[in-house]
Write a protein that holds these residues in place. Structure first.
Motif, PDB file in Angstrom:
ATOM      1  N   LEU A  82     -14.652  42.657  26.461  1.00 11.85           N
ATOM      2  CA  LEU A  82     -15.935  42.250  27.043  1.00 11.85           C
ATOM      3  C   LEU A  82     -17.057  42.379  26.017  1.00 11.85           C
ATOM      4  CD1 LEU A  82     -17.226  41.164  29.587  1.00 11.85           C
ATOM      5  CD2 LEU A  82     -17.775  43.511  30.250  1.00 11.85           C
ATOM      6  N   ALA A 122     -16.811  39.386  23.895  1.00 10.35           N
ATOM      7  CA  ALA A 122     -17.323  38.215  24.603  1.00 10.35           C
ATOM      8  C   ALA A 122     -18.843  38.243  24.675  1.00 10.35           C
ATOM      9  CB  ALA A 122     -16.722  38.152  26.007  1.00 10.35           C
ATOM     10  N   CYS A 175     -29.965  35.148  31.741  1.00 11.42           N
ATOM     11  CA  CYS A 175     -28.793  34.763  32.532  1.00 11.42           C
ATOM     12  C   CYS A 175     -27.538  35.406  31.954  1.00 11.42           C
ATOM     13  CB  CYS A 175     -28.639  33.243  32.537  1.00 11.42           C
ATOM     14  SG  CYS A 175     -29.870  32.369  33.501  1.00 11.42           S
ATOM     15  N   LEU A 176     -27.395  35.330  30.650  1.00 14.97           N
ATOM     16  CA  LEU A 176     -26.202  35.896  30.018  1.00 14.97           C
ATOM     17  C   LEU A 176     -26.138  37.397  30.247  1.00 14.97           C
ATOM     18  CD1 LEU A 176     -26.078  33.960  26.613  1.00 14.97           C
ATOM     19  CD2 LEU A 176     -24.499  33.768  28.544  1.00 14.97           C
ATOM     20  N   ASP A 179     -27.583  39.195  32.588  1.00 23.67           N
ATOM     21  CA  ASP A 179     -27.287  39.473  33.999  1.00 23.67           C
ATOM     22  C   ASP A 179     -25.790  39.354  34.269  1.00 23.67           C
ATOM     23  OD1 ASP A 179     -29.922  39.883  34.493  1.00 23.67           O
ATOM     24  OD2 ASP A 179     -30.282  37.966  35.516  1.00 23.67           O
ATOM     25  N   GLY A 180     -25.225  38.263  33.764  1.00 24.57           N
ATOM     26  CA  GLY A 180     -23.808  38.032  34.012  1.00 24.57           C
ATOM     27  C   GLY A 180     -22.940  39.113  33.387  1.00 24.57           C
ATOM     28  N   LEU A 181     -23.308  39.551  32.210  1.00 27.70           N
ATOM     29  CA  LEU A 181     -22.520  40.597  31.547  1.00 27.70           C
ATOM     30  C   LEU A 181     -22.605  41.911  32.322  1.00 27.70           C
ATOM     31  CD1 LEU A 181     -23.478  39.760  27.867  1.00 27.70           C
ATOM     32  CD2 LEU A 181     -21.249  39.436  28.959  1.00 27.70           C
ATOM     33  N   ARG A 227     -20.351  41.780  35.226  1.00 26.00           N
ATOM     34  CA  ARG A 227     -18.930  41.896  34.863  1.00 26.00           C
ATOM     35  C   ARG A 227     -18.594  43.263  34.300  1.00 26.00           C
ATOM     36  NH1 ARG A 227     -20.644  37.239  35.282  1.00 26.00           N
ATOM     37  NH2 ARG A 227     -19.386  35.402  35.765  1.00 26.00           N
TER      38      ARG A 227
END
Lengths: 230, 230
Positions: A138, A141, A217-218, A220-222, A225
DNA sequence: ACCTGAACACCGTTCAAGT
DNA sequence: ACCTGAACACCGTTCAAGT
């Protein structure tokens, strides 16, 4: 005998850093098309062939120049603050650096930056992420996603800037020059035409806002996850 | 008289599309450094100077080639499905196209693609987003964020691929060739070294997974910012 | 109108020869 | 060891001249 020139302190007139620094200066001033071995040599009052004693060729010189400017990126202190702020700060600083040296972004499309400055930056962020509980995958990524967003944004922005700063001096000038094409575009592609013909007085601010949105956005998404460990 | 050659059906031997198609073929086969006016001319059994009758110069030829391959991107049908799937599909198709034509990504860093195919694609997505309730600004930001992620990802991937496909033929070969540098890297930058020395048997799949993750993060974030209208 | 052929000014790179 | 000078093979682009 008064005319006899003092011998130089060192026989060696050149050095790799001198060459790379000169190359960066030329690139900043005139962009990728302005860079030639002969031009850099002239900047150093030297012959083109002599550069090859210190540098393998033009491609390597470009990579060295790219890593030199990556050294300008601000890295957050090693174990300080939360990962989110560290990542965002690095991304914004890298974006600013690439906007100062637009040629560097196009170097990345030929060779990944594996110079010391790039490795140091990557290692620092990966360490921060690992410390915040990211798995290696992660973290990988996350770093990839954010830095890809940076380079993609910078490439689009400088490409667009090149259009406006080309024959035309300002956005309004360009809109006037390309009026014919824009009219045709408006007719056929109404949505995209709205983007192109908009006044947009502060394009720089607008694209920075768009970048911040994508970055948020990125991040938040990380975080989602990552689970609720942090 | 039997030796007298039949006159060609048309006097005109060249055309703009023929030139662009030949250029794309050369670029696909040998990359950006392989493209020269003389080479394209030779491909068409013609003199270099004659290309300038149809094309303004090498830069314009590159732009035309880039727009030709953007025509390969699959666009979702006009008003079909939800915006999220449409955006994702376009992004994945664009990524695949750029991986097929890696030179195209580096063209974008010099000039924004404003050719008909690029405009058509952008207009289609903007229309889809507008139909889904996106404000013009948010739709713009969404398109920008996603396509920047695509170009950034492709640039990083092809740059890395060039390293591995250079002197070395496979990842293992490269790891062996660069063993000395890698050892030094491992010592100084442990986290990033883990990325480089990992076996990673299917690099392509891994980077596709990373891309999908980033894309999902972006789409999640956009949906959240869209409100709960859709 | 369309293409040739030759030229111009510039490249990156190599390499003997100098010091 | 380090740099020069000249050369080689290649560029992009222009433009008279041909057809």
């Amino acid at each position: 005998m008064w005319l006899r020139p003092e011998r130089p302190a060192r026989d060696r007139q050149l050095s790799r850093v001198a060459i790379v620094t000169a190359a960066v200066a030329v690139l900043d001033a005139e962009g990728t098309p302005g860079l030639s071995m002969r031009r850099v040599a002239a900047e150093l009052a030297v012959t083109a062939g002599s550069l090859y004693w210190y540098v393998d060729g033009k491609d390597e010189l470009l990579e060295l120049a790219a890593d030199q400017v990556t050294g300008e990126v601000d890295l957050p202190a090693a174990g300080s603050g939360d990962w989110r702020q560290a990542l965002a700060q690095t991304a914004r600083s890298q974006r600013a650096m690439l906007l100062r040296h637009p040629w560097a972004a196009s170097v990345l499309s030929r060779v990944p930056n594996m110079g010391p400055n790039a490795l140091r930056a990557a290692d620092r962020t990966l360490a921060t992420l690992a410390g915040a509980g990211f798995s290696p995958d992660l973290a990988d990524a996350a770093l990839t996603a954010v830095s890809n967003q940076v380079t993609g944004a910078v490439i689009a922005e400088t490409a667009w800037r090149a259009v406006v700063t080309g024959p035309a001096a300002t956005l309004a000038d360009w809109q006037r020059d390309a009026a014919g094409y824009l009219a045709q575009v408006t007719e056929r592609y109404p949505h995209v035409a709205a983007r192109l013909t908009a006044p947009a007085p502060d394009m720089e601010a607008a694209s920075e806002a768009r970048f911040d949105l994508a970055l948020d956005c990125l991040l938040d998404g990380l975080r989602a996850r990552l689970g609720n460990r942090s």
